[in-house]
Motif scaffolding. Structure first.
Motif, PDB file in Angstrom:
ATOM      1  N   ASP A 103       0.804  -1.218   0.000  1.00 22.69           N
ATOM      2  CA  ASP A 103       0.000   0.000   0.000  1.00 22.69           C
ATOM      3  C   ASP A 103       0.842   1.275   0.000  1.00 22.69           C
ATOM      4  OD1 ASP A 103       1.005   0.015   2.541  1.00 22.69           O
ATOM      5  OD2 ASP A 103      -0.928   0.031   3.560  1.00 22.69           O
ATOM      6  N   GLY A 104       2.164   1.133  -0.082  1.00 23.27           N
ATOM      7  CA  GLY A 104       3.041   2.307  -0.080  1.00 23.27           C
ATOM      8  C   GLY A 104       3.280   2.890   1.289  1.00 23.27           C
ATOM      9  N   ASN A 105       2.299   2.731   2.204  1.00 22.09           N
ATOM     10  CA  ASN A 105       2.454   3.161   3.590  1.00 22.09           C
ATOM     11  C   ASN A 105       2.795   4.642   3.715  1.00 22.09           C
ATOM     12  OD1 ASN A 105       2.264   2.501   6.309  1.00 22.09           O
ATOM     13  ND2 ASN A 105       4.449   2.078   6.502  1.00 22.09           N
ATOM     14  N   LEU A 106       2.125   5.463   2.905  1.00 19.81           N
ATOM     15  CA  LEU A 106       2.310   6.915   3.008  1.00 19.81           C
ATOM     16  C   LEU A 106       1.338   7.484   4.035  1.00 19.81           C
ATOM     17  CD1 LEU A 106       2.572   7.880  -0.774  1.00 19.81           C
ATOM     18  CD2 LEU A 106       4.456   7.496   0.833  1.00 19.81           C
ATOM     19  N   PHE A 107       1.782   8.466   4.806  1.00 21.26           N
ATOM     20  CA  PHE A 107       0.935   9.083   5.819  1.00 21.26           C
ATOM     21  C   PHE A 107       0.165  10.236   5.178  1.00 21.26           C
ATOM     22  CE2 PHE A 107       4.174   6.905   8.213  1.00 21.26           C
ATOM     23  CZ  PHE A 107       3.443   6.332   9.245  1.00 21.26           C
ATOM     24  N   PRO A 108      -1.183  10.197   5.228  1.00 19.50           N
ATOM     25  CA  PRO A 108      -1.980  11.183   4.484  1.00 19.50           C
ATOM     26  C   PRO A 108      -1.842  12.613   4.986  1.00 19.50           C
ATOM     27  CG  PRO A 108      -3.389   9.814   5.866  1.00 19.50           C
ATOM     28  CD  PRO A 108      -2.023   9.192   5.897  1.00 19.50           C
ATOM     29  N   HIS A 109      -1.484  12.810   6.277  1.00 16.89           N
ATOM     30  CA  HIS A 109      -1.409  14.152   6.825  1.00 16.89           C
ATOM     31  C   HIS A 109      -0.057  14.822   6.569  1.00 16.89           C
ATOM     32  CE1 HIS A 109       0.469  11.590   9.850  1.00 16.89           C
ATOM     33  NE2 HIS A 109       1.003  12.665  10.406  1.00 16.89           N
ATOM     34  N   LEU A 110       0.899  14.080   6.002  1.00 16.29           N
ATOM     35  CA  LEU A 110       2.223  14.623   5.722  1.00 16.29           C
ATOM     36  C   LEU A 110       2.369  14.903   4.233  1.00 16.29           C
ATOM     37  CD1 LEU A 110       4.469  12.238   7.861  1.00 16.29           C
ATOM     38  CD2 LEU A 110       3.605  14.502   8.497  1.00 16.29           C
ATOM     39  N   THR A 111       3.221  15.849   3.900  1.00 14.71           N
ATOM     40  CA  THR A 111       3.503  16.102   2.495  1.00 14.71           C
ATOM     41  C   THR A 111       4.338  14.953   1.916  1.00 14.71           C
ATOM     42  OG1 THR A 111       5.594  17.257   2.902  1.00 14.71           O
ATOM     43  CG2 THR A 111       3.554  18.581   2.948  1.00 14.71           C
ATOM     44  N   VAL A 112       4.471  14.969   0.618  1.00 12.93           N
ATOM     45  CA  VAL A 112       5.297  13.957  -0.038  1.00 12.93           C
ATOM     46  C   VAL A 112       6.730  14.033   0.481  1.00 12.93           C
ATOM     47  CG1 VAL A 112       6.292  13.268  -2.248  1.00 12.93           C
ATOM     48  CG2 VAL A 112       3.860  13.839  -2.098  1.00 12.93           C
ATOM     49  N   ALA A 113       7.281  15.228   0.563  1.00 17.79           N
ATOM     50  CA  ALA A 113       8.656  15.384   1.043  1.00 17.79           C
ATOM     51  C   ALA A 113       8.800  14.894   2.480  1.00 17.79           C
ATOM     52  CB  ALA A 113       9.088  16.844   0.940  1.00 17.79           C
ATOM     53  N   GLU A 114       7.807  15.165   3.317  1.00 22.42           N
ATOM     54  CA  GLU A 114       7.865  14.700   4.704  1.00 22.42           C
ATOM     55  C   GLU A 114       7.777  13.181   4.768  1.00 22.42           C
ATOM     56  OE1 GLU A 114       5.902  18.574   6.988  1.00 22.42           O
ATOM     57  OE2 GLU A 114       4.600  17.021   6.133  1.00 22.42           O
TER      58      GLU A 114
ATOM     59  N   PRO B  34      -0.335  13.075  -0.151  1.00 19.35           N
ATOM     60  CA  PRO B  34      -0.515  11.864  -0.969  1.00 19.35           C
ATOM     61  C   PRO B  34      -1.849  11.805  -1.711  1.00 19.35           C
ATOM     62  CG  PRO B  34       0.527  11.287   1.093  1.00 19.35           C
ATOM     63  CD  PRO B  34       0.157  12.743   1.201  1.00 19.35           C
ATOM     64  N   ALA B  35      -2.910  12.318  -1.113  1.00 17.17           N
ATOM     65  CA  ALA B  35      -4.229  12.257  -1.755  1.00 17.17           C
ATOM     66  C   ALA B  35      -4.274  13.047  -3.062  1.00 17.17           C
ATOM     67  CB  ALA B  35      -5.308  12.773  -0.808  1.00 17.17           C
ATOM     68  N   ALA B  36      -3.349  13.979  -3.222  1.00 16.94           N
ATOM     69  CA  ALA B  36      -3.319  14.797  -4.436  1.00 16.94           C
ATOM     70  C   ALA B  36      -2.486  14.149  -5.541  1.00 16.94           C
ATOM     71  CB  ALA B  36      -2.760  16.182  -4.127  1.00 16.94           C
ATOM     72  N   LEU B  37      -1.953  12.964  -5.287  1.00 21.19           N
ATOM     73  CA  LEU B  37      -1.131  12.267  -6.255  1.00 21.19           C
ATOM     74  C   LEU B  37      -1.910  11.138  -6.918  1.00 21.19           C
ATOM     75  CD1 LEU B  37       2.227  11.822  -4.298  1.00 21.19           C
ATOM     76  CD2 LEU B  37       1.506  13.765  -5.708  1.00 21.19           C
ATOM     77  N   SER B  38      -1.505  10.788  -8.116  1.00 23.42           N
ATOM     78  CA  SER B  38      -2.041   9.598  -8.766  1.00 23.42           C
ATOM     79  C   SER B  38      -1.457   8.352  -8.106  1.00 23.42           C
ATOM     80  CB  SER B  38      -1.676   9.604 -10.254  1.00 23.42           C
ATOM     81  OG  SER B  38      -0.272   9.441 -10.414  1.00 23.42           O
ATOM     82  N   GLY B  39      -2.002   7.189  -8.454  1.00 26.30           N
ATOM     83  CA  GLY B  39      -1.479   5.944  -7.891  1.00 26.30           C
ATOM     84  C   GLY B  39      -0.014   5.734  -8.227  1.00 26.30           C
ATOM     85  N   GLY B  40       0.348   6.038  -9.463  1.00 31.77           N
ATOM     86  CA  GLY B  40       1.742   5.888  -9.853  1.00 31.77           C
ATOM     87  C   GLY B  40       2.654   6.853  -9.126  1.00 31.77           C
ATOM     88  N   GLN B  41       2.198   8.064  -8.915  1.00 32.82           N
ATOM     89  CA  GLN B  41       3.005   9.052  -8.184  1.00 32.82           C
ATOM     90  C   GLN B  41       3.163   8.653  -6.723  1.00 32.82           C
ATOM     91  OE1 GLN B  41       0.605  12.452  -9.192  1.00 32.82           O
ATOM     92  NE2 GLN B  41       2.020  13.150 -10.794  1.00 32.82           N
ATOM     93  N   GLN B  42       2.122   8.084  -6.138  1.00 36.00           N
ATOM     94  CA  GLN B  42       2.238   7.598  -4.764  1.00 36.00           C
ATOM     95  C   GLN B  42       3.279   6.487  -4.678  1.00 36.00           C
ATOM     96  OE1 GLN B  42      -1.587   6.577  -3.088  1.00 36.00           O
ATOM     97  NE2 GLN B  42      -2.483   8.536  -3.657  1.00 36.00           N
ATOM     98  N   SER B  43       3.292   5.594  -5.671  1.00 35.33           N
ATOM     99  CA  SER B  43       4.292   4.526  -5.696  1.00 35.33           C
ATOM    100  C   SER B  43       5.696   5.108  -5.806  1.00 35.33           C
ATOM    101  CB  SER B  43       4.031   3.578  -6.865  1.00 35.33           C
ATOM    102  OG  SER B  43       2.814   2.880  -6.695  1.00 35.33           O
ATOM    103  N   ARG B  44       5.842   6.155  -6.596  1.00 31.95           N
ATOM    104  CA  ARG B  44       7.143   6.802  -6.733  1.00 31.95           C
ATOM    105  C   ARG B  44       7.584   7.438  -5.418  1.00 31.95           C
ATOM    106  NH1 ARG B  44       9.033   8.015 -11.986  1.00 31.95           N
ATOM    107  NH2 ARG B  44       7.761   7.030 -13.597  1.00 31.95           N
ATOM    108  N   ALA B  45       6.640   8.054  -4.705  1.00 37.00           N
ATOM    109  CA  ALA B  45       6.973   8.663  -3.416  1.00 37.00           C
ATOM    110  C   ALA B  45       7.444   7.607  -2.422  1.00 37.00           C
ATOM    111  CB  ALA B  45       5.768   9.422  -2.867  1.00 37.00           C
ATOM    112  N   ALA B  46       6.741   6.480  -2.392  1.00 35.57           N
ATOM    113  CA  ALA B  46       7.139   5.395  -1.495  1.00 35.57           C
ATOM    114  C   ALA B  46       8.517   4.861  -1.872  1.00 35.57           C
ATOM    115  CB  ALA B  46       6.102   4.284  -1.545  1.00 35.57           C
ATOM    116  N   LEU B  47       8.776   4.785  -3.162  1.00 35.52           N
ATOM    117  CA  LEU B  47      10.087   4.326  -3.623  1.00 35.52           C
ATOM    118  C   LEU B  47      11.176   5.326  -3.258  1.00 35.52           C
ATOM    119  CD1 LEU B  47      11.630   2.165  -5.158  1.00 35.52           C
ATOM    120  CD2 LEU B  47      11.011   3.314  -7.283  1.00 35.52           C
ATOM    121  N   ALA B  48      10.872   6.616  -3.304  1.00 35.77           N
ATOM    122  CA  ALA B  48      11.849   7.630  -2.908  1.00 35.77           C
ATOM    123  C   ALA B  48      12.233   7.474  -1.441  1.00 35.77           C
ATOM    124  CB  ALA B  48      11.285   9.028  -3.168  1.00 35.77           C
TER     125      ALA B  48
END
Length: 230
Positions: free
Chosen positions: A79-90, A127-141
């Protein structure tokens, strides 16, 4: 080298045996039928699941009793495990410091990682403002900034369409080869393995088998794999 020596991993009532070695710098796909224990294998290596017996070694060091955060491992979840309340950089910065008190150099690392995965201009978004592919890229970063030499991927791109999944697999391969890391990638799709994996670990009948060259295994699959592939 990653070595699992007479390991038995417990996941509830399920047990998985493994006695295998993965050479440094290899990309290894972990394949098998649903429920066979692919994620159990990854969880045991990462320290999220207990071992009933055996030893896990990385570069000769026994890490069997090390806590997950102490292991030289970066992990990319489904699921990428991104936190919705944080920015992509955070979200990416969490890979460096859980308290996000980053130094100037660490902030620069985050920026470089976002640039490497094609998200240079999206660091301030949630994260909610990103596409699915962009979310995957953020998790990979976030995996990238950790600089770990053992990367575990638990079907992180399963929800993506074929073209986007292929793009992400190619990016993973490029980043892993660039860093010299060793990677284990859980997948249910043999085409993923053909695309980027040097070898395959087949999981079947309660055991994870030793890695076999991808083309060798898929061109002449054993009965258990042939039944799965159809």
């Amino acid at each position: 080298m990653l070595a699992l020596e007479e390991v038995r991993i417990r996941n509830g009532d399920f047990k998985l045996d493994a006695d295998l070695n993965v050479a440094p710098g290899r990309i290894v796909a972990v394949i098998g039928a649903s429920g066979c224990g692919k994620s159990t294998l990854i969880g045991g290596i990462a320290g999220f699941l207990p071992l009933e017996r055996g030893i896990v070694r990385w570069q000769g060091q026994d890490i069997t009793r090390s806590e997950p955060g102490e292991r030289p491992i970066a992990m990319l979840f489904q699921d990428g495990n991104l936190f919705p309340h944080l920015t992509v950089a955070e979200n990416v910065g969490l890979g460096l410091r859980p308290d996000l008190r980053l130094s100037a150099e660490q902030s620069a690392q985050v920026s470089r990682a976002l640039g490497r995965v094609g998200l240079s201009d999206l660091g301030t978004r949630k994260p909610a403002a990103l596409s699915g592919g962009q979310q995957s890229r953020a998790a990979l970063a976030r995996v990238l900034v950790q600089g770990r030499l053992l990367v575990l991927l638990d079907e992180p791109f399963a929800a993506l369409g074929p073209a986007l999944k292929g793009e992400m697999l190619d990016l993973v391969e490029a980043l892993v080869r660039e860093s010299g890391a060793t990677a284990l990638m859980v997948t249910h799709d043999p085409n993923d393995a053909r695309r980027i994996a040097d070898e395959i670990v087949l999981v079947a009948d309660g055991a994870a088998e030793s890695p076999v060259e991808t083309a060798v295994l898929l061109n002449d699959p054993p009965p258990s794999l042939r039944a799965y592939l159809g």
